[in-house]
Design an enzyme around this catalytic site. Sequence first.
Site, PDB file in Angstrom:
ATOM      1  N   PRO A 153       0.793  -1.235   0.000  1.00 60.76           N
ATOM      2  CA  PRO A 153       0.000   0.000   0.000  1.00 60.76           C
ATOM      3  C   PRO A 153       0.823   1.283   0.000  1.00 60.76           C
ATOM      4  CG  PRO A 153      -0.097  -1.097   2.140  1.00 60.76           C
ATOM      5  CD  PRO A 153       0.540  -2.060   1.194  1.00 60.76           C
ATOM      6  N   ASN A 154       0.326   2.231  -0.766  1.00 59.27           N
ATOM      7  CA  ASN A 154       0.857   3.600  -0.870  1.00 59.27           C
ATOM      8  C   ASN A 154       2.150   3.706  -1.675  1.00 59.27           C
ATOM      9  OD1 ASN A 154      -1.247   4.833   0.767  1.00 59.27           O
ATOM     10  ND2 ASN A 154      -0.314   3.746   2.482  1.00 59.27           N
TER      11      ASN A 154
ATOM     12  N   ARG B 283       5.296  10.987  -2.377  1.00 60.94           N
ATOM     13  CA  ARG B 283       5.033  10.652  -0.974  1.00 60.94           C
ATOM     14  C   ARG B 283       6.312  10.820  -0.139  1.00 60.94           C
ATOM     15  NH1 ARG B 283       4.790   4.491   1.288  1.00 60.94           N
ATOM     16  NH2 ARG B 283       4.083   4.995   3.382  1.00 60.94           N
TER      17      ARG B 283
ATOM     18  N   TYR C 291      11.426   8.589   1.293  1.00 62.60           N
ATOM     19  CA  TYR C 291      11.380   7.543   0.260  1.00 62.60           C
ATOM     20  C   TYR C 291      12.059   7.938  -1.050  1.00 62.60           C
ATOM     21  CZ  TYR C 291       7.995   5.541   3.503  1.00 62.60           C
ATOM     22  OH  TYR C 291       7.401   5.024   4.628  1.00 62.60           O
TER      23      TYR C 291
ATOM     24  N   ASN D  93       8.040  -5.597  -0.853  1.00 65.05           N
ATOM     25  CA  ASN D  93       7.932  -4.427   0.017  1.00 65.05           C
ATOM     26  C   ASN D  93       6.469  -4.370   0.437  1.00 65.05           C
ATOM     27  OD1 ASN D  93       7.855  -2.045   1.387  1.00 65.05           O
ATOM     28  ND2 ASN D  93       8.960  -0.852  -0.160  1.00 65.05           N
TER      29      ASN D  93
ATOM     30  N   ALA E 114       3.160  -0.779   4.847  1.00 63.32           N
ATOM     31  CA  ALA E 114       2.582  -0.774   6.202  1.00 63.32           C
ATOM     32  C   ALA E 114       2.086  -2.154   6.641  1.00 63.32           C
ATOM     33  CB  ALA E 114       1.449   0.244   6.270  1.00 63.32           C
TER      34      ALA E 114
ATOM     35  N   GLU F  51      12.468  -9.664   2.063  1.00 64.98           N
ATOM     36  CA  GLU F  51      11.725  -8.516   2.594  1.00 64.98           C
ATOM     37  C   GLU F  51      12.531  -7.251   2.305  1.00 64.98           C
ATOM     38  OE1 GLU F  51      11.040  -8.698   6.822  1.00 64.98           O
ATOM     39  OE2 GLU F  51      10.424  -6.596   6.927  1.00 64.98           O
TER      40      GLU F  51
ATOM     41  N   HIS G 201      12.651  -2.846   2.359  1.00 61.29           N
ATOM     42  CA  HIS G 201      12.136  -1.520   2.698  1.00 61.29           C
ATOM     43  C   HIS G 201      13.070  -0.466   2.126  1.00 61.29           C
ATOM     44  CE1 HIS G 201       9.272  -3.432   5.294  1.00 61.29           C
ATOM     45  NE2 HIS G 201      10.260  -4.153   5.780  1.00 61.29           N
TER      46      HIS G 201
ATOM     47  N   ARG H   7      13.352   4.484  12.489  1.00 60.84           N
ATOM     48  CA  ARG H   7      12.121   5.281  12.449  1.00 60.84           C
ATOM     49  C   ARG H   7      11.250   4.989  13.683  1.00 60.84           C
ATOM     50  NH1 ARG H   7       9.487   4.800   6.735  1.00 60.84           N
ATOM     51  NH2 ARG H   7       8.335   6.583   7.561  1.00 60.84           N
TER      52      ARG H   7
HETATM   53  C1  DQA Z   1       8.338   0.963   3.829  1.00 65.24           C
HETATM   54  C2  DQA Z   1       8.415   1.212   5.332  1.00 65.24           C
HETATM   55  C3  DQA Z   1       7.049   0.996   5.992  1.00 65.24           C
HETATM   56  O1  DQA Z   1       7.153   1.205   7.393  1.00 65.24           O
HETATM   57  C4  DQA Z   1       6.048   1.977   5.433  1.00 65.24           C
HETATM   58  O2  DQA Z   1       4.767   1.736   5.977  1.00 65.24           O
HETATM   59  C5  DQA Z   1       6.003   1.975   3.935  1.00 65.24           C
HETATM   60  C6  DQA Z   1       7.236   1.804   3.180  1.00 65.24           C
HETATM   61  C7  DQA Z   1       9.658   1.312   3.108  1.00 65.24           C
HETATM   62  O3  DQA Z   1       9.788   0.929   1.947  1.00 65.24           O
HETATM   63  O4  DQA Z   1      10.542   1.957   3.693  1.00 65.24           O
HETATM   64  O5  DQA Z   1       4.958   2.206   3.343  1.00 65.24           O
HETATM   65  O6  DQA Z   1       8.069  -0.418   3.610  1.00 65.24           O
END
Ligand code: DQA
Length: 151
Positions: free
Chosen positions: A10-11, A18, A23, A79, A82, A103, A105, A112
């Site tokens: 998501p997002n 964003r 990011y 990725n 959230a 995994e 990020h 964070r």
């Molecule tokens: C994320 C880190 C997550 O905590 C966050 O909710 C994201 C992006 C990252 O790529 O750093 O949406 O996965």
Amino acid sequence: MKTVLVLNGPNLNLLGTREPAVYGSQTLADVEALCAKACAAHGFKLDFRQSNHEGALVDAIQEAGRAQAAGTLAGVVLNAAAYTHTSVALHDAIKGAGVTLIELHISNVHAREAFRHHSYISPVAKAVMAGFGASGYALAIAGLAGLAEPA
Ligand code: DQA
């Protein structure tokens, strides 16, 4: 030629606009291009997806498990965004599918907020990558290529 599934949660469709301080300024299309280049360099085909929906991500992981069992998939770079910090369903899907999964990020989640320090994905992931920005996707694909080579 085996496929690598790069799956975004998501997002991440909002990358580029964003929170660029966290990011970066690369868009999801830029990330896809970077992944395509990394896959080509390692002899993989790329399947690149994004969904804001937990169930769609579960479906994609189950599908990846079947593809890996059939010998057509090298692994998954996930990725989960959230959902990393909330999703027992994704944890169970990865475990149940038995798929090789990295995994990923973009940000260093451990530097964070405390709620980002726990991951439901890490215990069922082959490896974890965080904090390399968008280039982490290319590093994760290189990592999957390394796993495929005999030790
Ligand atoms: C994320 C880190 C997550 O905590 C966050 O909710 C994201 C992006 C990252 O790529 O750093 O949406 O996965």
